[in-house]
Design a protein around this motif. Sequence first.
Motif, mmCIF file in Angstrom:
data_model
loop_
_atom_site.group_PDB
_atom_site.id
_atom_site.type_symbol
_atom_site.label_atom_id
_atom_site.label_comp_id
_atom_site.label_asym_id
_atom_site.label_seq_id
_atom_site.Cartn_x
_atom_site.Cartn_y
_atom_site.Cartn_z
ATOM 1 N N LEU A 54 68.289 -14.557 24.903
ATOM 2 C CA LEU A 54 69.621 -14.948 25.341
ATOM 3 C C LEU A 54 69.727 -16.456 25.169
ATOM 4 O O LEU A 54 68.796 -17.185 25.520
ATOM 5 C CB LEU A 54 69.793 -14.569 26.821
ATOM 6 N N PHE A 55 70.828 -16.934 24.605
ATOM 7 C CA PHE A 55 71.044 -18.378 24.479
ATOM 8 C C PHE A 55 72.539 -18.623 24.427
ATOM 9 O O PHE A 55 73.181 -18.442 23.392
ATOM 10 C CB PHE A 55 70.351 -18.936 23.236
ATOM 11 N N GLU A 56 73.124 -19.001 25.579
ATOM 12 C CA GLU A 56 74.556 -19.213 25.726
ATOM 13 C C GLU A 56 74.810 -20.625 26.259
ATOM 14 O O GLU A 56 75.062 -20.805 27.455
ATOM 15 C CB GLU A 56 75.151 -18.212 26.710
ATOM 16 N N PRO A 57 74.727 -21.649 25.405
ATOM 17 C CA PRO A 57 74.885 -23.028 25.873
ATOM 18 C C PRO A 57 76.358 -23.384 26.123
ATOM 19 O O PRO A 57 76.995 -24.079 25.362
ATOM 20 C CB PRO A 57 74.285 -23.851 24.744
ATOM 21 N N ARG A 58 76.877 -22.846 27.221
ATOM 22 C CA ARG A 58 78.242 -23.107 27.679
ATOM 23 C C ARG A 58 78.204 -23.129 29.197
ATOM 24 O O ARG A 58 77.271 -22.583 29.799
ATOM 25 C CB ARG A 58 79.205 -22.033 27.195
ATOM 26 N N SER A 59 79.171 -23.742 29.822
ATOM 27 C CA SER A 59 79.211 -23.756 31.279
ATOM 28 C C SER A 59 79.225 -22.323 31.792
ATOM 29 O O SER A 59 80.062 -21.520 31.375
ATOM 30 C CB SER A 59 80.453 -24.503 31.775
ATOM 31 N N GLY A 60 78.255 -21.995 32.642
ATOM 32 C CA GLY A 60 78.110 -20.640 33.162
ATOM 33 C C GLY A 60 77.250 -19.737 32.305
ATOM 34 O O GLY A 60 76.992 -18.588 32.669
ATOM 35 N N GLY A 61 76.770 -20.227 31.174
ATOM 36 C CA GLY A 61 75.921 -19.436 30.293
ATOM 37 C C GLY A 61 74.476 -19.438 30.769
ATOM 38 O O GLY A 61 74.118 -20.087 31.756
ATOM 39 N N ALA A 62 73.641 -18.709 30.067
ATOM 40 C CA ALA A 62 72.235 -18.591 30.447
ATOM 41 C C ALA A 62 71.364 -18.587 29.193
ATOM 42 O O ALA A 62 71.860 -18.476 28.076
ATOM 43 C CB ALA A 62 72.015 -17.314 31.247
ATOM 44 N N VAL A 76 57.306 -17.064 29.067
ATOM 45 C CA VAL A 76 58.748 -16.863 29.132
ATOM 46 C C VAL A 76 59.389 -17.906 30.043
ATOM 47 O O VAL A 76 58.920 -18.152 31.153
ATOM 48 C CB VAL A 76 59.084 -15.443 29.646
ATOM 49 N N SER A 77 60.474 -18.497 29.553
ATOM 50 C CA SER A 77 61.265 -19.444 30.330
ATOM 51 C C SER A 77 62.709 -18.987 30.328
ATOM 52 O O SER A 77 63.173 -18.349 29.381
ATOM 53 C CB SER A 77 61.187 -20.840 29.718
ATOM 54 N N ARG A 78 63.408 -19.337 31.405
ATOM 55 C CA ARG A 78 64.810 -18.945 31.509
ATOM 56 C C ARG A 78 65.552 -19.967 32.350
ATOM 57 O O ARG A 78 64.949 -20.810 33.021
ATOM 58 C CB ARG A 78 64.937 -17.568 32.144
ATOM 59 N N GLY A 79 66.863 -19.873 32.312
ATOM 60 C CA GLY A 79 67.674 -20.776 33.108
ATOM 61 C C GLY A 79 69.146 -20.502 32.935
ATOM 62 O O GLY A 79 69.552 -19.585 32.221
ATOM 63 N N VAL A 80 69.933 -21.327 33.603
ATOM 64 C CA VAL A 80 71.385 -21.225 33.587
ATOM 65 C C VAL A 80 71.953 -22.575 33.168
ATOM 66 O O VAL A 80 71.503 -23.619 33.643
ATOM 67 C CB VAL A 80 71.915 -20.830 34.984
ATOM 68 N N PHE A 81 72.932 -22.543 32.289
ATOM 69 C CA PHE A 81 73.690 -23.737 31.936
ATOM 70 C C PHE A 81 74.830 -23.855 32.947
ATOM 71 O O PHE A 81 75.777 -23.084 32.914
ATOM 72 C CB PHE A 81 74.270 -23.632 30.519
ATOM 73 N N HIS A 82 74.728 -24.817 33.836
ATOM 74 C CA HIS A 82 75.764 -24.978 34.864
ATOM 75 C C HIS A 82 76.961 -25.758 34.344
ATOM 76 O O HIS A 82 78.098 -25.462 34.696
ATOM 77 C CB HIS A 82 75.177 -25.668 36.104
ATOM 78 N N SER A 83 76.709 -26.770 33.533
ATOM 79 C CA SER A 83 77.788 -27.588 32.996
ATOM 80 C C SER A 83 77.408 -28.048 31.600
ATOM 81 O O SER A 83 76.318 -28.579 31.395
ATOM 82 C CB SER A 83 78.028 -28.791 33.913
#
Length: 162
Positions: A54-62, A76-83
């Motif tokens: 998964l790679f969604e580099p947008r506000s709210g993406g992950a 494995v690494s993961r996270g959320v793009f907040h802004s």
Amino acid sequence: MSNPLIIDAPKGQPLIDYHREFEFPVHSVFAAHTDPDLYARWNSSGSTPPRYDLFEPRSGGAYRWVQVGDDGVEYVSRGVFHSVRQDEFLLQTFEFEGYPDVVTLEYSTFTELPGGRSRLTGHSVYPSVGFRDEFLSNGMGDVMSDGYNQLDELLASVRAGR
């Protein structure tokens, strides 16, 4: 010659501040942080590129990516793009699945400099000084520096049309 990565880890504080200058425009450096194909080409500590589930580099993406070590073990690494503000700013979390519940908050600011150059300024906040110190003692500063050197090489090859 690559520009040095400067890391500041204030004693007793669970954070790291860093910055690095690039001989490339801010748009190129930002794109290399948000385009999955470019990101995989420089942000890899193993001999094989990471796999992005998964790679969604947008506000709210992950994002979620898997790096296979030379030993065949998956990390494995993961996270959320907040802004996400184009060519200016990324605010995201980072969590290595091997350390559940240890989430880092990462701020990245991209600044245009004269002459088509740019500066990346980062601020990472850890859950504790202990986790911050473990991050540093595991050689992650060297991994970051090596990655940014690879980013220089990638952007030079893109500029040259290779």
